[in-house]
Write an enzyme that holds these catalytic residues in place. Structure first.
Site, short mmCIF file in Angstrom:
data_model
loop_
_atom_site.label_atom_id
_atom_site.label_comp_id
_atom_site.label_asym_id
_atom_site.label_seq_id
_atom_site.Cartn_x
_atom_site.Cartn_y
_atom_site.Cartn_z
N TYR A 36 0.81 -1.22 0.00
CA TYR A 36 0.00 0.00 0.00
C TYR A 36 0.85 1.27 0.00
O TYR A 36 0.31 2.37 -0.13
CB TYR A 36 -0.90 0.03 1.24
CG TYR A 36 -1.92 -1.07 1.31
CD1 TYR A 36 -3.00 -1.10 0.42
CD2 TYR A 36 -1.82 -2.08 2.25
CE1 TYR A 36 -3.95 -2.12 0.47
CE2 TYR A 36 -2.76 -3.10 2.32
CZ TYR A 36 -3.82 -3.11 1.43
OH TYR A 36 -4.75 -4.11 1.50
N HIS A 41 -4.48 6.01 -1.88
CA HIS A 41 -5.21 5.97 -0.62
C HIS A 41 -4.30 6.29 0.57
O HIS A 41 -4.79 6.63 1.65
CB HIS A 41 -5.83 4.58 -0.44
CG HIS A 41 -7.16 4.57 0.27
ND1 HIS A 41 -8.05 5.61 0.24
CD2 HIS A 41 -7.76 3.60 1.03
CE1 HIS A 41 -9.13 5.31 0.94
NE2 HIS A 41 -8.97 4.09 1.44
N TYR A 85 -5.29 -0.17 10.02
CA TYR A 85 -5.86 -0.14 8.68
C TYR A 85 -6.93 0.96 8.61
O TYR A 85 -7.48 1.40 9.62
CB TYR A 85 -6.43 -1.50 8.25
CG TYR A 85 -5.33 -2.50 7.93
CD1 TYR A 85 -4.66 -2.46 6.70
CD2 TYR A 85 -4.94 -3.45 8.87
CE1 TYR A 85 -3.64 -3.36 6.43
CE2 TYR A 85 -3.92 -4.36 8.60
CZ TYR A 85 -3.27 -4.30 7.37
OH TYR A 85 -2.25 -5.17 7.10
N ASN A 87 -10.03 1.40 7.77
CA ASN A 87 -11.41 1.33 8.25
C ASN A 87 -11.57 1.44 9.76
O ASN A 87 -12.69 1.60 10.25
CB ASN A 87 -12.06 0.02 7.76
CG ASN A 87 -12.24 -0.02 6.27
OD1 ASN A 87 -11.87 0.92 5.56
ND2 ASN A 87 -12.81 -1.10 5.77
N ASN A 133 -14.03 5.66 4.33
CA ASN A 133 -14.15 4.77 5.49
C ASN A 133 -13.31 5.21 6.68
O ASN A 133 -13.70 5.01 7.83
CB ASN A 133 -13.79 3.34 5.09
CG ASN A 133 -14.84 2.70 4.22
OD1 ASN A 133 -16.02 3.04 4.30
ND2 ASN A 133 -14.43 1.78 3.35
#
Length: 208
Positions: A36, A41, A85, A87, A133
């Site tokens: 990631y 993001h 993470y 969320n 989120n």
């Protein structure tokens, strides 16, 4: 819960010899893991990493995230990259606000935004989660929409049904070439947030 704790914290104007209003929690949202690292993001992580590298700061893994601190003109910046993470970002934010006894107005959450052109900046003192989120969980854990957020535009240049692939995709070469100037601007914004205040910083950086 946070509001109740904050009332208790404000009874003591000095925390370990330092005025409570001089501490700031700057949170970059993202997902942990090498895959990631360079994705759209993860711009929140990228901005904090850029700032840390520029100022020779080192992140250390602590509870619910990686942490480093930076001092400037009597202000203490606590930089947080949650390791929960995206969320579950709110869990880490609430924990560190509470632990460091930082008032909600001194929180700044950095995140990506599909609704803004690439590299554009939008600073807001409140608002909806916009379908993000990380912001959704932050709103849920803090029980309010009134917290400062710094949205970094990643544009919406994706085809129908490709949104997830796009936000979790890596920057194009053209975007990467333009990022350094945008990261410099983002670092300036973070300093201004603590030194000049939210209103002046919004007027100075929004749309720039």
């Amino acid at each position: 819960m946070y509001r109740f704790l904050l009332k208790l914290f404000k009874r003591d104007k000095k925390i370990e010899g330092q005025n409570i209003m001089k501490k700031y929690l700057i949170v970059g949202l993202g997902n942990i893991g090498e895959k990631y690292e360079n994705t759209r993001h993860n711009i929140g992580f990228k901005i904090l990493d850029y700032f840390a590298n520029k100022e020779s700061l080192t992140f250390e893994t602590q509870k619910l995230g990686d942490i480093t601190t930076y001092k400037l003109k009597g202000r203490t910046f606590i930089f947080l990259k949650p390791n929960t993470y995206m969320n579950l970002s709110g869990k880490a934010i609430l924990y560190w606000l509470t632990k460091e006894k930082i008032p909600l107005e001194n929180l700044l959450v950095i995140t990506d935004d599909l609704n803004l052109p690439f590299g554009s900046i939008r600073l807001k003192a409140k608002g909806s989660d916009g379908g993000h989120n990380g912001l959704k969980d932050t709103q849920d854990k803090l029980n309010t929409t009134k917290y400062n957020r710094f949205r970094f535009g990643i544009s919406d240049a994706f085809g129908k049904g490709r949104q997830i692939d796009y936000v979790l995709g890596e920057w194009t070469q053209e975007e990467s070439d333009q990022l350094k100037e945008r990261l410099d601007k983002s670092a300036e914004l973070i300093k201004s947030f603590a030194l000049a205040g939210m209103n002046i910083t919004m007027n100075t950086f929004n749309g720039k």
